[in-house]
Design a protein around this motif. Structure first.
Motif, mmCIF file in Angstrom:
data_model
loop_
_atom_site.group_PDB
_atom_site.id
_atom_site.type_symbol
_atom_site.label_atom_id
_atom_site.label_comp_id
_atom_site.label_asym_id
_atom_site.label_seq_id
_atom_site.Cartn_x
_atom_site.Cartn_y
_atom_site.Cartn_z
ATOM 1 N N GLY A 1 11.877 5.891 22.394
ATOM 2 C CA GLY A 1 11.603 7.319 22.451
ATOM 3 C C GLY A 1 12.081 8.098 21.248
ATOM 4 N N VAL A 2 13.256 7.759 20.759
ATOM 5 C CA VAL A 2 13.816 8.550 19.670
ATOM 6 C C VAL A 2 12.972 8.452 18.400
ATOM 7 N N TYR A 3 12.220 7.360 18.274
ATOM 8 C CA TYR A 3 11.442 7.208 17.040
ATOM 9 C C TYR A 3 10.092 7.881 17.131
ATOM 10 N N LEU A 4 9.658 8.160 18.375
ATOM 11 C CA LEU A 4 8.291 8.648 18.548
ATOM 12 C C LEU A 4 7.994 9.956 17.809
ATOM 13 N N PRO A 5 8.848 10.995 17.924
ATOM 14 C CA PRO A 5 8.488 12.244 17.254
ATOM 15 C C PRO A 5 8.336 12.073 15.747
ATOM 16 N N LEU A 6 9.082 11.120 15.187
ATOM 17 C CA LEU A 6 9.027 10.937 13.736
ATOM 18 C C LEU A 6 7.695 10.351 13.301
ATOM 19 N N ILE A 7 6.975 9.748 14.256
ATOM 20 C CA ILE A 7 5.793 8.984 13.884
ATOM 21 C C ILE A 7 4.592 9.872 13.632
ATOM 22 N N THR A 8 4.608 11.090 14.249
ATOM 23 C CA THR A 8 3.464 11.986 14.080
ATOM 24 C C THR A 8 3.131 12.178 12.610
ATOM 25 N N THR A 9 4.155 12.413 11.806
ATOM 26 C CA THR A 9 3.904 12.690 10.400
ATOM 27 C C THR A 9 4.115 11.452 9.542
ATOM 28 N N ASN A 10 4.022 10.264 10.157
ATOM 29 C CA ASN A 10 4.154 9.032 9.395
ATOM 30 C C ASN A 10 2.799 8.703 8.774
ATOM 31 N N CYS A 11 2.771 8.570 7.443
ATOM 32 C CA CYS A 11 1.461 8.413 6.813
ATOM 33 C C CYS A 11 0.832 7.066 7.130
ATOM 34 N N ALA A 12 1.613 6.084 7.587
ATOM 35 C CA ALA A 12 1.025 4.786 7.905
ATOM 36 C C ALA A 12 0.063 4.900 9.077
ATOM 37 N N VAL A 13 0.375 5.766 10.056
ATOM 38 C CA VAL A 13 -0.473 5.876 11.241
ATOM 39 C C VAL A 13 -1.801 6.549 10.890
ATOM 40 N N LEU A 14 -1.713 7.715 10.226
ATOM 41 C CA LEU A 14 -2.944 8.383 9.806
ATOM 42 C C LEU A 14 -3.695 7.489 8.830
ATOM 43 N N VAL B 1 5.918 2.207 15.935
ATOM 44 C CA VAL B 1 4.803 2.438 15.007
ATOM 45 C C VAL B 1 3.609 1.567 15.376
ATOM 46 N N THR B 2 3.874 0.300 15.711
ATOM 47 C CA THR B 2 2.777 -0.612 16.068
ATOM 48 C C THR B 2 2.012 -0.086 17.279
ATOM 49 N N LYS C 1 0.809 -1.225 0.000
ATOM 50 C CA LYS C 1 0.000 0.000 0.000
ATOM 51 C C LYS C 1 0.841 1.274 0.000
ATOM 52 N N PHE C 2 2.146 1.134 0.078
ATOM 53 C CA PHE C 2 3.033 2.311 0.037
ATOM 54 C C PHE C 2 2.717 3.334 1.111
ATOM 55 N N LEU C 3 2.502 2.869 2.336
ATOM 56 C CA LEU C 3 2.351 3.827 3.435
ATOM 57 C C LEU C 3 3.559 3.661 4.353
ATOM 58 N N GLY C 4 4.147 4.757 4.751
ATOM 59 C CA GLY C 4 5.319 4.670 5.627
ATOM 60 C C GLY C 4 6.595 4.302 4.894
ATOM 61 N N ILE C 5 6.744 4.829 3.685
ATOM 62 C CA ILE C 5 7.947 4.520 2.904
ATOM 63 C C ILE C 5 9.173 5.207 3.501
ATOM 64 N N CYS C 6 8.974 6.430 4.036
ATOM 65 C CA CYS C 6 10.127 7.180 4.558
ATOM 66 C C CYS C 6 10.898 6.388 5.620
ATOM 67 N N GLY D 1 0.766 -2.953 11.988
ATOM 68 C CA GLY D 1 2.037 -2.680 12.653
ATOM 69 C C GLY D 1 2.995 -3.850 12.532
ATOM 70 N N ILE D 2 2.462 -5.064 12.715
ATOM 71 C CA ILE D 2 3.332 -6.236 12.628
ATOM 72 C C ILE D 2 3.790 -6.454 11.182
ATOM 73 N N GLY D 3 2.904 -6.162 10.233
ATOM 74 C CA GLY D 3 3.303 -6.225 8.834
ATOM 75 C C GLY D 3 4.442 -5.260 8.552
ATOM 76 N N PHE D 4 4.353 -4.062 9.163
ATOM 77 C CA PHE D 4 5.401 -3.057 9.030
ATOM 78 C C PHE D 4 6.711 -3.588 9.609
#
Lengths: 198, 222
Positions: free
Chosen positions: A105-118, A47-48, A23-28, A142-145
């Protein structure tokens, strides 16, 4: 019957509708954080967790929006909820579970703008899933990710050592490697329907 | 005048968002199975880029820098909502073709990136022009990707049958084909850069993400 349906949703999110490779979500993060296995796993677990939490909150929120005829606010409401949620999770981990904060923790701020979550929160609404189905779908996504990240970090190590033509070095050859990884996932098409008979 | 033109031109070629800055990868890969979808997505993103660029620039002295990321996201989300209403009302076919990727323009890093990199430092009109240039560069890349994938994968171009005397290679309209075409295109872009001597280093994700400064992701990477 319900178990079969939930199972079908869960496994199809991992294998057939894999968010990254199909589905090409969360490519970054897929391209950026997959260089090392440890960071790939950390990012994917974060992310999960956020996906599951975001779905748990946005599904009831959607019911509220529908009730008051405010569905057009969906996008704004969801993204703000996700942003707040990520901040809260970060503060909570920092204060109460420091070891986990160090790991995730270090990954959390990056997740806000992660298109997979929205993406997962909106797709759950679009598919018309119930609350339980939505949660299963979010965890499955999430597990697929995680699966895609782990597999690709292995592929990536080989690619880094390879010697491609000069113009393909770096990102272009990584994308080609991703194409081949994605190709392997097309082999799962139809498998879930056959197993669960849904 | 020339200076204004160069801002637009900059986005199309020199800082092409997809192939050089590597921003907005998800929609680039996802919607380009047909050229017309690429065009629709590109123009939709252009609309949001121009509007949010102008709005962010107009508010740049009002927004405190600590909360600028949520503020930008809210501004962008408002314009995306506006866009979704317009598309749903006037272009229902495009709405169903783009599906979830239409609301996902909110988290398209081109838009957030330009808000942070350009609009927060420049005048309103210049920011709108920058949005226009970036949007056109994005649109051109998407149409190019869409054309290649549609011609090879379905044997048509903007829906017209090209009567190619061989079976279409369906793999090009599947997800792996998207990764493949994007990789090859980026390789070609690098080849071109090598010839003209304008090679830039491409970085994916947070390392190169212009919004890394706001979200603190830079340290996360190190």
């Amino acid at each position: 019957m319900i178990a079969a349906k939930l199972g079908a949703i869960f496994f199809s999110m991992i294998l057939v509708n894999n968010y990254v490779l199909v589905k090409f979500l969360g490519i970054c993060p897929f391209l950026g954080v997959s260089k090392q296995l440890s960071s790939a796993v950390g990012m994917a677990v974060a992310v999960t967790v956020v996906m599951a939490m975001a779905t748990a909150v946005t599904w009831p929120l959607q019911q509220l929006l529908e009730r008051f005829d405010l569905v057009y606010l969906q996008t704004i409401a969801f993204i703000l909820v996700i942003a707040v949620l990520v901040q809260l999770l970060e503060l909570f981990l920092k204060k109460f579970i420091p070891p986990l904060y160090v790991a995730l923790g270090v990954y959390l701020p990056l997740i806000t703008t992660n298109c997979a979550v929205l993406g997962v929160t909106i797709l759950n609404i679009d598919e018309g899933y119930s609350y339980i189905e939505s949660l299963v779908c979010a965890v499955g996504a999430g597990i697929g990710f995680l699966l895609a990240m782990v597999l690709f970090s292995g592929v990536r190590r080989r690619v880094e050592d390879a010697n491609p033509p000069k113009c393909m070095e770096g990102l272009p050859i990584t994308l080609i490697a991703a194409a081949i990884t994605a190709l392997s996932f097309t082999g799962f098409g139809g498998i879930v329907e056959n197993i669960f008979g849904v | 005048m020339n200076q204004k033109l160069s801002i637009v031109w900059n986005g199309i070629l020199k800082e092409n968002p997809s192939l050089r800055l590597v921003l907005g990868t998800c929609p680039t890969l996802a919607v380009t199975t047909l050229a017309v979808n690429g065009l629709g997505m590109g123009l939709a993103a252009t609309f949001v880029l121009i509007c949010s660029g102008a709005a962010v620039s107009a508010l740049r002295n009002v927004i405190p820098s600590k909360v600028r990321l949520p503020a930008y996201i809210t501004i962008i989300a408002a314009f995306v909502t506006l866009l979704m209403m317009l598309v749903k009302a006037y272009l229902p076919a495009l709405n169903s073709a783009l599906g979830v990727y239409l609301p996902l323009i909110v988290v398209n890093c081109i838009i957030l990136g330009r808000a942070e990199m350009f609009a927060s430092k420049n005048k309103v009109f210049d920011s709108a022009l920058d949005g226009l240039g970036m949007g056109l560069g994005f649109t051109l890349t998407l149409v190019l990707m869409g054309s290649i994938r549609e011609i090879l994968g379905s044997g048509t171009f903007f829906g017209l049958d090209l009567h190619i005397p061989m079976d279409p290679m369906t793999v090009f309209i599947t997800p792996p084909g998207g990764f493949f075409v994007f990789g090859i295109l980026m390789g070609l872009a690098v080849l071109l850069e090598n010839h003209t001597g304008h090679r830039i280093e491409r970085r994916s994700s947070c390392e190169g993400c212009p919004s890394a400064g706001v979200c603190g992701g830079e340290e996360g990477q190190a």
